[in-house]
Design a protein around this motif. Structure first.
Motif, short mmCIF file in Angstrom:
data_model
loop_
_atom_site.label_atom_id
_atom_site.label_comp_id
_atom_site.label_asym_id
_atom_site.label_seq_id
_atom_site.Cartn_x
_atom_site.Cartn_y
_atom_site.Cartn_z
N LEU A 331 0.98 -0.85 0.13
CA LEU A 331 0.13 -0.30 -0.02
C LEU A 331 0.89 1.31 -0.36
O LEU A 331 2.23 1.36 0.58
N GLU A 333 1.73 5.12 0.54
CA GLU A 333 1.67 6.62 1.84
C GLU A 333 0.08 7.13 1.96
O GLU A 333 -0.10 6.96 2.50
N LYS A 335 -2.52 5.43 0.88
CA LYS A 335 -3.91 4.53 1.73
C LYS A 335 -2.62 4.66 3.27
O LYS A 335 -3.99 4.07 3.69
N THR A 336 -1.81 4.79 3.34
CA THR A 336 -2.06 4.40 5.01
C THR A 336 -0.93 5.68 5.73
O THR A 336 -0.90 5.61 7.35
N ARG A 337 -0.83 7.01 5.78
CA ARG A 337 -0.49 8.18 6.02
C ARG A 337 -1.88 9.24 6.39
O ARG A 337 -2.20 9.63 5.44
N PRO A 338 -2.48 9.12 7.19
CA PRO A 338 -3.78 10.06 6.87
C PRO A 338 -3.28 11.63 7.45
O PRO A 338 -2.02 11.71 7.42
N GLY A 339 -4.21 12.58 6.54
CA GLY A 339 -3.68 13.66 6.18
C GLY A 339 -4.14 14.84 7.45
O GLY A 339 -4.49 14.03 7.77
N MET B 235 -0.11 7.34 12.40
CA MET B 235 0.33 8.17 11.29
C MET B 235 2.10 7.75 10.44
O MET B 235 2.33 8.30 8.96
N GLY B 237 2.19 4.89 9.57
CA GLY B 237 1.87 4.07 8.58
C GLY B 237 1.65 2.74 8.74
O GLY B 237 2.50 1.83 8.29
N ARG B 264 -8.71 4.38 8.83
CA ARG B 264 -7.92 3.68 7.43
C ARG B 264 -8.82 2.63 7.20
O ARG B 264 -8.17 1.66 6.92
N TYR B 410 1.72 17.63 12.84
CA TYR B 410 1.39 16.83 11.30
C TYR B 410 3.33 16.37 10.49
O TYR B 410 4.05 17.09 10.93
#
Ligand SMILES: Cc1ncc(C[n+]2csc(CCOP(=O)(O)OP(=O)(O)O)c2C)c(N)n1
Ligand code: SF4
Lengths: 351, 615
Positions: A331, A333, A335-339, B235, B237, B264, B410
């Motif tokens: 997957l 990034e 899709k794996t690190r939310p905004g 975060m 991932g 997710r 962030y």
């Protein structure tokens, strides 16, 4: 035989499978096990099965624990990734790997000590999860690599070379696996190449846990008179439940069969298992009769071999997890690190 | 509270007459399972909302219901959020411990207590406020179960009145705590008011403690380290989590599960972009992480000391197969029934060299909730960059207690997946050898199943550069030397220490993790009370970076302060010191199951310095 028309015409004298690979592509390193060890015969059947099924070896992962048996993955499918893990813990490594990349075909190789003793806990939980994997126990009733001690599958009353008698009852991995939720459970014998190969092919084509306990004599430590896992003992006490044949999805069923004496099981990919009954009360899709048959044959000192139990449509662990079709491992990034909005929203809850 | 803190004698403060504003500790002594947590958090939050720096520490038993629990809320106008030893204001709700709780109070303290406990004759130097909880709760609800639950809100009301905590803030905090449960809010509010009104009508203020509004918490948030770590993992991932429940680590994975479920899901398919597996034990948990990582997932587990012990063999396998893994260790006292719900920094040595054979693992050492978050991300990047297991060494105090923090930021850097072989790299390096040091940093290139690159066979230490089985002496030694080089690369990549060099200070202090908060306070005490300046280095990772040795060189004496008996971090440091550096190192240790406090450090350090002078 092949229905795949894109395959190059075979070079003269060379046999190619439906994806155009020759048998050599399915071989691995040279075995370092003893000559005559049952484990080597199983390796050969694994090579043939993958070749004949025309599976791309780079789409396979091979896993094992520790023991002579667990060395075997180095001896087949050299272009597949392999992981020789730690003693008794192959199930957990396999679980992580299969879940993280659901597109791979997983083959786990273990020994009877690796599974039945140190690894029984992980074995139990893998079976219970119905993880999609072909789980092979190369069962010789002893610890080969540590020089011949009894393992938990040694039968009551069987003896070591030194004359020591085993006074504990065996663990029957097949009965356990059926009880725990594995959806394909078989027993076979390294000395029965035809049956073993048919079972292996069916197992590879099955979706869910396919557990095969293959009796695989240790010629160095457990092939003597008094052993119940010797070549001669197993030959004499092998009770095949049915004649197993496997018809892959890319072939037509040609033979006629008598529905009264034959059980046919269709797998998720359209492949078929055809079982010509030899034992009268053999009903491999029924848990209770499978368990009864196992107990009865065992009490007679016989090994019931063949596909003991099969539940082709059972939900496997991957379905249960509800994960993406794309492997978790690949997957991106995005899709794996939310905004940032997600982090802001979470931070608000702590304000 | 029946525990006496460390080897240090406490001096009982003089009876106070002047007002004590925003600088005291409230302790609520209850029975666990009695639902006091809501009341305690409401109190904590209300003080926080009034702009007063505050910290909350829960001291709870290993038991579900019926054993004594103490919750301490410390208000500190100076912003000290470490533990303070003395309790100034006691709320005695537990009949079993009430006597001792009162007897151990310092002179001049105050105690609210459940009237039938009849405590007021125990001491003449403590202010007592009897409150008839049962009588006050009777008119609020007829339901016996609810009575038990909201009874605790009465002491919140009493304290609000006695300490002049704004009732509007209490209500706001209560609503925050209970969310949208209107019925529960109404019920709790009536209990809160009942307590307030009772105090107003019956209890004249006789103690000096008050909360007054400040502006020192503006823009800050309150959260637990485990929640922050969970957010960090999401975060970072993370795609694969495997865990086995254990206090004080469980809440990390439990919060992570909640966040992953919410944030997710693949937006197109609604399917999970992660998997979480509750494993059968910690051996399996790490085994699954290694399996998942081997095929290329971002994988983690979280545990505490007992789990770390079980993970030993796999940690070594991860080290030698060079598979990334992120392992959180929320340290507690151990083993088995050895104070499992108390805090410690006792796994440092075992984690650093976990497994058999020559193994060494990077450790990250968070001190704050914001570091639980940022180091979670660091850990994933480092594990993949270094292709090795990385441990994040938190503890119960940091993981489970409520801390003030600025909002988590962030991430600025993209995710680092480390050295993955691709077509271009393969072209450049010519040939794939899984364990060859191509770049001179000890880190080889890696392939994963399904990536279209050459496969390799992963196994323990018996392999050569091309991952073939080998028992040759040179293959083994070369591999070990390369792994040692890789560890040197780790030294350049791990978070650097935080250093405060004070001009003219001859004494230095080194600490890490939650010990930091005691050092902050102790340095101020030493300066204010003894004119003693200390330089300070806060370790943030193992392996130690050159700054650590430079710091020792610049001091005459250096005390390493930590929360274990055997000076575990000191031992690690000593292994790498020159004889001159070694000779400068001293040790201050604290190992009572409770978080270390500033006063203990101060007392202990002065004692050491005295001995030094006497020599
Ligand atoms: C933790 C641990 N304990 C013990 C061993 C030693 N050991 C290696 S192989 C083995 C037994 C293997 O027996 P089995 O699984 O039946 O495989 P076989 O060699 O018979 O094929 C043992 C006990 C080990 N490798 N790891
Ligand atoms: S010792 Fe036994 S199990 Fe091991 S390789 Fe030899 S025959 Fe096979």
């Amino acid at each position: 035989m092949s229905t795949d028309t894109t395959v190059q015409p075979p070079a003269p004298g060379k046999k190619l499978n439906r994806i155009g690979l020759e048998p050599l592509a399915y071989r691995g390193g040279k075995t370092t096990l003893c000559a005559g060890c049952g484990h080597n015969a199983i390796t050969e059947r694994i090579i043939e099965s993958f070749f004949e099924l025309g599976i791309d070896p780079t789409q396979v992962i091979k896993l094992s624990g520790i023991g002579c048996s667990s060395k075997a993955p180095a001896y087949f499918l050299s272009s597949a990734h392999g992981f020789n893990s730690v003693h008794g813990r192959m199930p957990s490594v396999a679980t992580g790997a299969v879940v993280a990349n659901r597109t791979m075909i997983a083959v786990g190789v273990s020994g009877d000590g690796d599974t039945g003793a140190i690894g029984i806990g992980q074995f139990v939980h893998l079976m219970r999860r119905n993880l999609p994997i072909v789980y092979i126990i190369e069962d010789n009733g002893c610890y080969g690599l540590t020089k011949g001690q009894f393992s938990p599958t040694a039968d009551l009353g069987s003896t070591l070379k030194t004359g020591v008698v085993n006074d504990l009852p065996p663990i029957d991995a097949c009965a356990l696996a059926i009880e725990l939720g594995a959806s394909f459970v078989a027993r076979s014998f390294s000395g029965d190449p035809k049956q073993l190969k048919a079972i292996l092919k069916a197992a590879i084509s099955h979706r869910g846990t396919a557990m095969i306990d293959v009796i695989s004599p240790c010629v160095t430590f457990n092939d003597h008179e008094g052993s119940t896992k010797s070549y001669s003992y197993v030959k004499d006490h092998d009770e095949p439940l049915a004649d197993v044949s496997f018809v892959p999805f890319f072939e037509q069923v040609t033979a006629e069969y008598d529905p009264g004496a034959t059980i046919a099981v269709t797998l998720h990919n359209g492949s078929k298992i055809v079982l010509r009954k030899m034992a009268e009360d053999y009903q491999p899709t029924d848990k209770m009769s499978a368990l009864r048959l196992l107990h009865e044959t065992m009490s007679r000192g016989e090994y019931a071999t063949g596909i003991l139990y099969i539940e082709p449509d059972k939900q496997d662990f991957i379905d249960l997890l509800g994960i993406t079709d794309e492997p978790l491992a690949t997957l991106p990034e995005a899709k794996t690190r939310p905004g940032k909005a997600v982090l802001d929203e979470i931070m608000d809850t702590f304000q | 509270m029946s525990v006496t803190a460390s080897a240090v004698q406490e001096t009982i403060p003089q009876a106070r007459t002047a007002r004590v504003v925003n600088d005291f500790a409230i302790q609520v002594a209850t029975v666990n399972g009695s639902g006091s947590q809501t009341a305690n958090l409401v109190l904590l939050r209300a003080i926080f909302q009034m702009g007063v720096p505050v910290s909350g520490k829960n001291m709870f038993p290993s038991n579900i219901a019926g054993l004594p629990t103490w919750y301490t809320i410390r208000a500190s106008s100076k912003g000290y959020i470490g533990r303070k030893k003395e309790v100034d204001f006691l709320v005695a709700m537990n009949p079993e411990t009430a006597r001792e709780d009162v007897l151990t109070l310092p002179r001049g303290a105050a105690a609210v207590y459940d009237e039938p406990l009849k405590l007021k004759d125990l001491r003449s130097d403590v202010v007592f406020y009897p409150v008839p909880f049962d009588k006050l709760i009777t008119p609020i609800t007829h339901d016996a179960k609810l009575r038990r639950l909201v009874r605790n809100m009465i002491y919140d009301g009493v304290l609000a009145k006695l300490l002049s905590i704004d009732m509007a803030q209490m209500e706001r905090a209560l609503r925050k705590q209970l969310g949208k449960k209107e019925k529960a809010i109404a019920l709790n509010l009536s209990a809160l008011t009942a307590g307030y009104e009772y105090a107003e009508a019956t209890l004249p203020k006789l103690d000096p403690f008050v909360i007054e509004p400040m502006n020192k918490t503006h823009g800050m948030i309150l959260l637990e380290g485990n929640a922050a770590a969970a957010i960090g993992c999401m975060m970072a991932g993370v795609t694969f989590v495997s865990w086995y429940p254990i206090t004080p680590s469980s809440s990390l994975c439990e919060s992570l599960i909640d966040y992953l479920k919410k944030y997710r899901k693949d937006p197109e398919t609604g399917k999970a972009t992660y998997a979480v597996i509750q494993a059968e034990d910690e051996i399996a948990a790490l085994g699954m992480v290694i399996g998942a990582s081997w095929v290329g997932a971002r994988a983690m587990t979280s545990t505490s000391g007992p789990g770390i012990s079980l993970m030993a063999e796999f940690a070594g396998l991860g080290y030698y197969t060079e598979v990334p893994a992120v392992i959180f260790d929320i340290q507690r006292v151990g083993p088995s029934t050895g104070l499992p719900t108390r805090t410690a920094q006792q796994d440092i040595l075992s984690a650093a060299v976990l497994s058999h054979g020559d193994t060494k693992h990077p450790l990250l050492l968070p001190s704050s909730v914001s570091e639980c978050y940022s180091m979670a991300m660091d850990a994933f990047d480092l594990a993949e960059r270094l292709q090795t297991p990385v441990f994040v060494m938190s503890d119960l105090d940091l993981g489970m207690n409520t801390w003030m923090s600025y909002p988590l930021e962030y991430p600025k850097k993209p995710i680092d997946r480390g050295k993955r072989l691709d077509e271009a790299t393969l072209e450049r390096i010519g040939e794939f050898a899984r364990y060859r040091d191509v770049d001179g940093d000890g880190i080889p290139y890696r392939t994963v199943p399904g990536d279209g690159m050459p496969a390799y066979f992963a196994r323990g230490s018996g392999h050569n550069e091309t991952a073939q089985y080998s028992e040759r002496a040179d293959d083994y030694a070369n591999n070990l030397d390369r792994l040692a080089r890789k560890f040197e690369t780790a030294r350049t990549l791990v978070p650097k220490p935080e250093i405060d060099l004070v001009r003219g200070a001859r004494i230095g202090v080194i600490a890490y993790g939650t010990t930091h908060w005691a050092i902050v306070e102790s340095r101020d005490q030493l300066k204010a009370e003894h004119g003693l300046d200390l330089s300070y280095l806060r370790l943030r990772a193992f392996p130690f970076t050159p700054e650590v040795f430079d710091f020792i060189d610049r001091c005459d004496r250096v005390y390493l302060v930590e929360q274990n008996r055997d000076a575990q971090m000191l031992s690690l440091l000593q292994m790498e010191c020159t004889p001159a550096q070694f000779a400068k190192l001293g040790s201050i240790r604290h190992y009572i199951g409770l978080p270390i406090d500033g006063r203990s450090v101060t007392t202990e350090l002065l004692k050491h310095e005295e001995e030094e002078r006497a020599r």
